[in-house]
Design a protein around this motif. Structure first.
Motif, PDB file in Angstrom:
ATOM      1  N   LYS A  26      -4.267  11.885   0.134  1.00 59.28           N
ATOM      2  CA  LYS A  26      -4.688  12.713   1.273  1.00 59.28           C
ATOM      3  C   LYS A  26      -5.615  11.961   2.230  1.00 59.28           C
ATOM      4  O   LYS A  26      -5.557  12.155   3.439  1.00 59.28           O
ATOM      5  N   TYR A  27      -6.497  11.114   1.658  1.00 60.35           N
ATOM      6  CA  TYR A  27      -7.493  10.385   2.451  1.00 60.35           C
ATOM      7  C   TYR A  27      -7.525   8.920   1.995  1.00 60.35           C
ATOM      8  O   TYR A  27      -8.455   8.501   1.297  1.00 60.35           O
ATOM      9  N   PRO A  28      -6.534   8.125   2.371  1.00 56.67           N
ATOM     10  CA  PRO A  28      -6.454   6.744   1.852  1.00 56.67           C
ATOM     11  C   PRO A  28      -7.615   5.837   2.259  1.00 56.67           C
ATOM     12  O   PRO A  28      -7.866   4.830   1.607  1.00 56.67           O
ATOM     13  N   GLN A  29      -8.368   6.223   3.288  1.00 57.63           N
ATOM     14  CA  GLN A  29      -9.473   5.392   3.751  1.00 57.63           C
ATOM     15  C   GLN A  29     -10.692   5.465   2.842  1.00 57.63           C
ATOM     16  O   GLN A  29     -11.570   4.604   2.890  1.00 57.63           O
ATOM     17  N   ILE A  30     -10.772   6.481   1.989  1.00 52.90           N
ATOM     18  CA  ILE A  30     -11.919   6.624   1.095  1.00 52.90           C
ATOM     19  C   ILE A  30     -11.851   5.552   0.009  1.00 52.90           C
ATOM     20  O   ILE A  30     -10.816   5.354  -0.623  1.00 52.90           O
ATOM     21  N   ILE A  31     -12.956   4.867  -0.206  1.00 59.51           N
ATOM     22  CA  ILE A  31     -13.037   3.843  -1.250  1.00 59.51           C
ATOM     23  C   ILE A  31     -13.236   4.536  -2.591  1.00 59.51           C
ATOM     24  O   ILE A  31     -14.063   5.441  -2.709  1.00 59.51           O
ATOM     25  N   LYS A  32     -12.459   4.106  -3.582  1.00 62.69           N
ATOM     26  CA  LYS A  32     -12.487   4.745  -4.897  1.00 62.69           C
ATOM     27  C   LYS A  32     -13.125   3.832  -5.940  1.00 62.69           C
ATOM     28  O   LYS A  32     -12.714   2.683  -6.086  1.00 62.69           O
TER      29      LYS A  32
ATOM     30  N   ILE B 281      -6.455   2.862 -15.838  1.00 62.63           N
ATOM     31  CA  ILE B 281      -7.090   2.002 -14.835  1.00 62.63           C
ATOM     32  C   ILE B 281      -6.026   1.307 -13.988  1.00 62.63           C
ATOM     33  O   ILE B 281      -6.118   1.276 -12.756  1.00 62.63           O
ATOM     34  N   GLU B 282      -5.014   0.768 -14.626  1.00 56.78           N
ATOM     35  CA  GLU B 282      -3.926   0.099 -13.899  1.00 56.78           C
ATOM     36  C   GLU B 282      -3.231   1.075 -12.955  1.00 56.78           C
ATOM     37  O   GLU B 282      -2.875   0.714 -11.828  1.00 56.78           O
ATOM     38  N   ARG B 283      -3.038   2.307 -13.414  1.00 55.50           N
ATOM     39  CA  ARG B 283      -2.385   3.322 -12.589  1.00 55.50           C
ATOM     40  C   ARG B 283      -3.206   3.588 -11.324  1.00 55.50           C
ATOM     41  O   ARG B 283      -2.660   3.688 -10.224  1.00 55.50           O
TER      42      ARG B 283
ATOM     43  N   GLU C 258      -1.838   3.062  -7.680  1.00 49.95           N
ATOM     44  CA  GLU C 258      -1.513   4.272  -6.931  1.00 49.95           C
ATOM     45  C   GLU C 258      -2.635   4.787  -6.037  1.00 49.95           C
ATOM     46  O   GLU C 258      -2.389   5.637  -5.180  1.00 49.95           O
ATOM     47  N   ALA C 259      -3.851   4.281  -6.235  1.00 50.86           N
ATOM     48  CA  ALA C 259      -4.973   4.789  -5.431  1.00 50.86           C
ATOM     49  C   ALA C 259      -5.830   3.671  -4.858  1.00 50.86           C
ATOM     50  O   ALA C 259      -6.900   3.930  -4.324  1.00 50.86           O
ATOM     51  N   ASN C 260      -5.375   2.438  -4.977  1.00 51.87           N
ATOM     52  CA  ASN C 260      -6.120   1.306  -4.437  1.00 51.87           C
ATOM     53  C   ASN C 260      -7.566   1.305  -4.944  1.00 51.87           C
ATOM     54  O   ASN C 260      -8.524   1.207  -4.168  1.00 51.87           O
ATOM     55  N   LEU C 261      -7.725   1.432  -6.273  1.00 54.23           N
ATOM     56  CA  LEU C 261      -9.057   1.459  -6.884  1.00 54.23           C
ATOM     57  C   LEU C 261      -9.846   0.222  -6.466  1.00 54.23           C
ATOM     58  O   LEU C 261      -9.381  -0.896  -6.613  1.00 54.23           O
ATOM     59  N   TYR C 262     -11.036   0.465  -5.938  1.00 53.28           N
ATOM     60  CA  TYR C 262     -11.881  -0.644  -5.490  1.00 53.28           C
ATOM     61  C   TYR C 262     -12.569  -1.330  -6.661  1.00 53.28           C
ATOM     62  O   TYR C 262     -12.631  -2.553  -6.738  1.00 53.28           O
TER      63      TYR C 262
END
Length: 132
Positions: free
Chosen positions: A80-86, A98-100, A104-108
């Motif tokens: 929904k909000y890809p710009q948010i850093i995760k 963690i790999e997922r 899938e969420a560009n985990l920072y």
């Protein structure tokens, strides 16, 4: 007051209180700080902040929570909000989860509990530098 927010999600109130103290000590009023005890509460907070025009800079989420786990939360937030850093903050996430989230969420970053305050602060500072 800042127009950027940090959202922290953990089902343990003591963890949220520790994060609140450490973040305010490190960043003072640079950010708006929001805290949620469940993934659903976090999603409501994020949607509300976005509607108000507040930019969510980072979400820091635990992995093992009742209901929706942190990996699923971060993927939903990213969709929904890809710009948010995760950032995932956990002591129990398995490698597959963690790999997922990385894929899938560009985990920072994934930080382990108990976390090192300096590492958390520098992770947030580096994320700020990398997004400007």
């Amino acid at each position: 007051m800042s127009e950027m927010a940090i959202v922290c999600v953990d089902d343990e109130l003591s963890i949220l209180k520790s994060l609140e103290i450490e973040l305010i000590e490190a960043f003072e009023d640079r950010y708006i700080y929001e805290f949620a005890e469940t993934a659903n509460e976090a999603l409501e907070i994020i949607d509300e902040l976005e509607r108000e025009g507040t930019r969510i800079f980072i979400i820091v989420s635990d992995w093992l929570m009742p209901g929706i786990k942190g990996d699923e939360l971060l993927i939903r937030v990213h969709n929904k909000y890809p710009q948010i850093i995760k950032i995932m903050l956990t002591g129990q996430a398995d490698e597959e989860s963690i790999e997922r989230v990385i894929k899938e969420a560009n985990l920072y970053r994934c930080l382990t509990k108990p976390w090192n305050n300096e590492e958390l602060v520098s992770t947030i500072e580096n994320a700020q530098i990398n997004t400007n």
